[in-house]
Design a protein around this motif. Structure first.
Motif, PDB file in Angstrom:
ATOM      1  N   ALA A 196       0.853  -1.060  -0.161  1.00  0.00           N
ATOM      2  CA  ALA A 196       0.246   0.373  -0.301  1.00  0.00           C
ATOM      3  C   ALA A 196       1.176   0.972   0.130  1.00  0.00           C
ATOM      4  N   GLU A 197       1.942   1.256   0.465  1.00  0.00           N
ATOM      5  CA  GLU A 197       2.569   2.379   1.451  1.00  0.00           C
ATOM      6  C   GLU A 197       3.465   2.611  -0.628  1.00  0.00           C
ATOM      7  N   ALA A 198       3.852   1.956  -1.115  1.00  0.00           N
ATOM      8  CA  ALA A 198       4.137   1.773  -2.988  1.00  0.00           C
ATOM      9  C   ALA A 198       3.610   2.396  -3.179  1.00  0.00           C
ATOM     10  N   VAL A 199       2.533   1.778  -3.547  1.00  0.00           N
ATOM     11  CA  VAL A 199       1.741   2.465  -4.213  1.00  0.00           C
ATOM     12  C   VAL A 199       1.291   4.055  -4.401  1.00  0.00           C
ATOM     13  N   VAL A 200       0.925   4.053  -2.488  1.00  0.00           N
ATOM     14  CA  VAL A 200       0.504   5.675  -2.425  1.00  0.00           C
ATOM     15  C   VAL A 200       1.862   6.609  -2.888  1.00  0.00           C
TER      16      VAL A 200
END
Lengths: 129, 129
Positions: free
Chosen positions: A102-106
């Motif tokens: 999720a962090e990477a996508v955000v």
DNA sequence: CCAGCTGTTATAGCAATACTATAACAGCTA
DNA sequence: TAGCTGTTATAGTATTGCTATAACAGCTGG
């Protein structure tokens, strides 16, 4: 097995040691039965207190990665080939993966690149065995 | 946006809040411009001190995920569609992914299942947008 | 047998972290 | 004006991370 520490990292030293060992096992650099240095020796090599190494080994033992005897010292117990994990482990692990992805996508990393990097990493594991 | 805390977890409360918000943004539940509750309000809702919420928001702001004004409160700044991240970020992120994947492999999770779970998670992100 | 290695345990100290608590000030808004 | 907001300061407590010293037990090579 060469461990490099980042003493300025926010990641605790014992955690870094644990991470490097786990990665070495995944890489196949350490295999089932491989001997790890003694806590005192590794402490000297890394320039840290042997109790900190002890804590890392304790963590690895708790996770089932290594086996520690007074007799044989610390040896690798778990391998990629040691059999499937507990189902509950997989769930807990997945929730951590979820947070990381999720962090990477955000942050804007394209999902395709996430997949590519993931596959590259997985491919590098145990291919040396 | 409903946040559930595990007060018995070893993960700090402020980190849990940060993680849930990041996941919500990845999920598309929170989008660019979405309003987050005030620190005091969320503190009451979660039964914790508002300074702890403040710390989580501060972390999210540092990461560029949210934007905090005295005027508008905390709103989501970063989206999956906000543009690519710094190259240095991707490298640092990948090293964390490497550790996490290594752990799963060592614990015996088949690489095929790792890939499957990863793809499933990625597919669930922003598909609601 | 002795010396030196090993793991294990205990105890203590110090710095930093996590969380809570109370307070006060400033700005926006109904 | 009253009540919300963010921001800052200060302080207290419990826990964590790391270091340090010490001691005991068991294995091993001389």
């Amino acid at each position: 097995m060469l461990i490099t520490l980042d003493l300025f990292s926010e990641v605790p030293i014992y955690q870094q040691i644990r991470d490097r060992v786990v990665e070495a096992v995944a890489d196949g650099v350490l295999r089932e039965g491989s001997q790890l240095p003694s806590t005192r020796q590794l402490g000297v090599d890394l320039g840290i207190n042997f109790h900190t190494v002890n804590k890392a080994y304790d963590l690895l033992r708790t996770e089932g990665v290594i086996l520690v005897n007074r007799k044989s010292g610390a040896i690798v117990r778990r391998d990629a080939s040691s059999g499937p994990p507990e189902p509950e482990y997989a769930d807990e692990w997945q929730s951590r993966l979820r947070t990381l992805l999720a962090e990477a996508v955000v942050q804007g990393l394209p999902p395709s690149e996430v997949t590519a990097r993931s596959n590259a990493l997985l491919g590098s594991f145990t291919s040396a065995s």
